[in-house]
Write an enzyme that holds these catalytic residues in place. Structure first.
Site, PDB file in Angstrom:
ATOM      1  N   HIS B 144      49.686  14.718 -10.533  1.00  0.00           N
ATOM      2  CA  HIS B 144      48.412  14.722 -11.338  1.00  0.00           C
ATOM      3  C   HIS B 144      47.337  14.540 -10.280  1.00  0.00           C
ATOM      4  O   HIS B 144      47.472  14.216  -9.151  1.00  0.00           O
ATOM      5  CB  HIS B 144      48.274  13.153 -12.016  1.00  0.00           C
ATOM      6  CG  HIS B 144      47.179  13.022 -12.668  1.00  0.00           C
ATOM      7  ND1 HIS B 144      45.936  12.715 -12.588  1.00  0.00           N
ATOM      8  CD2 HIS B 144      46.897  13.106 -14.339  1.00  0.00           C
ATOM      9  CE1 HIS B 144      45.215  12.736 -13.564  1.00  0.00           C
ATOM     10  NE2 HIS B 144      45.752  12.873 -14.719  1.00  0.00           N
ATOM     11  N   ASP B 174      51.019  18.307 -14.064  1.00  0.00           N
ATOM     12  CA  ASP B 174      50.097  18.090 -14.959  1.00  0.00           C
ATOM     13  C   ASP B 174      48.896  19.191 -14.784  1.00  0.00           C
ATOM     14  O   ASP B 174      48.398  19.093 -13.559  1.00  0.00           O
ATOM     15  CB  ASP B 174      49.574  16.471 -14.823  1.00  0.00           C
ATOM     16  CG  ASP B 174      48.220  16.367 -15.740  1.00  0.00           C
ATOM     17  OD1 ASP B 174      48.592  15.451 -16.614  1.00  0.00           O
ATOM     18  OD2 ASP B 174      47.174  17.164 -15.732  1.00  0.00           O
ATOM     19  N   HIS B 272      53.052  18.275 -18.325  1.00  0.00           N
ATOM     20  CA  HIS B 272      51.899  17.917 -19.241  1.00  0.00           C
ATOM     21  C   HIS B 272      50.869  19.130 -19.307  1.00  0.00           C
ATOM     22  O   HIS B 272      50.201  19.241 -18.206  1.00  0.00           O
ATOM     23  CB  HIS B 272      51.278  16.905 -18.407  1.00  0.00           C
ATOM     24  CG  HIS B 272      51.730  15.454 -18.666  1.00  0.00           C
ATOM     25  ND1 HIS B 272      51.538  14.280 -17.935  1.00  0.00           N
ATOM     26  CD2 HIS B 272      52.853  15.208 -19.632  1.00  0.00           C
ATOM     27  CE1 HIS B 272      52.486  13.319 -18.615  1.00  0.00           C
ATOM     28  NE2 HIS B 272      53.264  13.947 -19.531  1.00  0.00           N
ATOM     29  N   GLU B 308      48.279  18.143 -23.903  1.00  0.00           N
ATOM     30  CA  GLU B 308      47.699  16.869 -23.547  1.00  0.00           C
ATOM     31  C   GLU B 308      45.717  16.998 -23.479  1.00  0.00           C
ATOM     32  O   GLU B 308      45.427  17.688 -22.576  1.00  0.00           O
ATOM     33  CB  GLU B 308      48.199  16.161 -22.126  1.00  0.00           C
ATOM     34  CG  GLU B 308      47.160  14.871 -21.889  1.00  0.00           C
ATOM     35  CD  GLU B 308      47.984  14.305 -20.670  1.00  0.00           C
ATOM     36  OE1 GLU B 308      49.006  14.590 -20.307  1.00  0.00           O
ATOM     37  OE2 GLU B 308      47.263  13.468 -19.965  1.00  0.00           O
TER      38      GLU B 308
END
Lengths: 132, 341
Positions: B144, B174, B272, B308
């Protein structure tokens, strides 16, 4: 995040020893109660001293100092926290309430120190009713 | 070509859930009804009160609800809350125990993959591996923003994964870590809220300047970037609202080259599909889906991509369900064009 939701609309009550209001967590998930590192409350511009404030979640009220050591309990993201303040409440049916809530984000340590997210919310509210 | 499977994380619907407009159960039903699955991802500490403890009968009711909605469990978002206590970070033993309780919950709920976060070191990942085997789980370290595939923490994990050679350990990219520009809706929204153009332009220019610099390799550099954004906010007369535009830009919007996810592709166990905007052409202006999806398809990835949507951090007008649906349409268009080429 969700700073406008911190003070729950219509939740201000005058109590025999002061006043109370409901607060929401300005975050997307539950946090340990100990994540509440800062909870400043002011009514009509008069800021309450920390030792005049108690904070209740899961049916248990504790002082702010005790809350900081409470990492076994968590404040669920959908639950109201109840803030009770021992104070003189000025006359009048509407008051300006200010809450500054600083919460530690426990999974975001930067250089060994978790991020602290501080949000401020101010609302003018009518007193709901006199609680016992 | 078998493309990856689509799905969604309920985190996308946080504004509705937090407002108590829809319950956890409502959201699962709606995801099924609106065809936003089949993959379903849940953040344990968001959706389940008392998590990782599960109320009696909860898991059975949950699985029935998921079945009835025609969904498939993709990933449980666990949290590595190293900062649980105020006085100190958790010790390694405490963090293992903390994660283990969430792994047990994932197993009981029926999730195949658990998302873990970067306070779990390679040593702790290795300690969790036998538990993952026992519980039939795969553990995915989320990459992330502000981390990237080349960050020392990620490289140390990669080395450990290669040494251990277990299919039960991997990564969860992500897409917020590899943006190409600030989400246009971010600047638009704050302009509408009255933040001066000069300040918005300064934040954007600073983000673009960071974009041209080498990627962050340690926490000190991240702290320096937070400070830089706060300085801009102060210098240009910003307030405690506008400062978030700057600090969020450091925390949420990473600068990695989207094509660099290829470096860890064999270890991807879940994705993600972070996104913010869908433009008039149906594309994502900051997260280049053609590149992100092409590289997953080329690598033969057939796991889930959890859509997401995080635009709700500032965007209070677009409907999260509609945003997720639009991102699925975009993904399907890219898959179709890849299949045709």
């Amino acid at each position: 995040m969700f700073r406008e939701r911190i003070i729950v609309d219509g939740s201000l009550t005058v109590t025999p020893g002061g006043y109370a209001l409901a607060v929401r967590l300005p975050w997307y998930r539950a946090l340990p109660v100990s994540a509440v590192e800062q909870l400043d409350v002011a009514l009509d511009g008069v800021r309450a001293p920390a030792d005049a404030i108690s904070f209740e979640v899961n049916g248990r009220a504790r002082s702010l100092a005790a809350a900081r050591d409470d990492w076994d309990e968590s404040w669920y993201v959908l639950d109201d926290g109840v803030v009770r303040v021992a104070a003189e409440v000025p006359p009048g049916s509407a008051h300006e309430v200010e809450v500054v809530l600083g919460v530690r984000i426990p999974y975001l340590p930067v250089a060994g120190k978790p991020l602290l997210m501080t949000e401020r919310c101010v609302k003018t509210m009518s007193v709901k009713e006199t609680a016992v | 070509m078998t493309p990856p499977k689509l799905g969604v994380t309920l985190y996308s619907f946080t504004p509705y859930f937090h407002a108590r407009q829809y319950t956890f159960e409502d959201l699962i039903r709606i995801v099924g009804e609106r065809g936003l699955g089949p993959g379903l991802e849940v953040v344990g500490f968001q959706s389940i009160k008392g998590f990782p403890r599960l109320p009696d009968g909860f898991a059975a009711r949950f699985r029935r609800l998921v079945d009835d909605a025609g969904l498939e469990l993709s990933c449980l978002g666990a949290n590595a809350d190293a900062g649980l206590r105020q006085d100190r970070l958790l010790t390694e033993d405490e963090l293992v125990e903390y994660m283990l309780a969430q792994l047990e919950a994932a197993r009981t709920l029926g999730f195949p993959v658990v998302r873990v976060q970067h306070s779990v070191t390679p040593d702790l990942m290795e300690r969790l591996l036998p538990h993952a085997e026992r519980l039939d789980l795969t553990l995915g370290m989320e990459i992330h923003s502000p981390h990237s595939v080349g960050h020392p923490k990620i490289q140390a994990l990669l080395e450990r994964y290669e040494r251990l050679g277990s299919p039960r350990l991997g990564f969860i990219p992500d897409w917020g870590a590899s943006l190409t520009q600030l989400p246009p809706s971010l600047l638009r929204t704050y302009r509408d809220k009255g933040v001066p153009d000069e300040l918005l332009t300064a934040f954007r220019d600073q983000w673009n300047a960071f974009h041209a610099e080498p990627l962050i390799m340690d926490d000190a550099e991240q702290g320096a970037r937070f400070r830089r954004m706060r300085e801009i906010n102060e210098r240009l007369g910003g307030d405690d609202v506008s400062v978030r535009i700057g600090t969020n830009s450091v925390g949420l919007f990473g600068h990695m080259d989207p094509a660099d996810w290829k470096q860890i592709m064999p270890w991807v166990v879940h994705v993600h599909g972070k996104f913010y905007d869908i433009d008039a052409d149906g594309a994502e202006p900051s997260a280049p889906h053609d590149i992100l999806l092409r590289d997953l398809v080329d690598a033969g990835y057939q796991g889930y991509i959890s859509t997401e949507w995080e635009g709700w951090h500032w965007n209070e007008t677009d409907d999260p369900f509609a945003m997720v649906a639009a991102q699925h349409r975009l993904s399907e268009r890219v898959f179709a064009s890849l299949a045709a080429s």
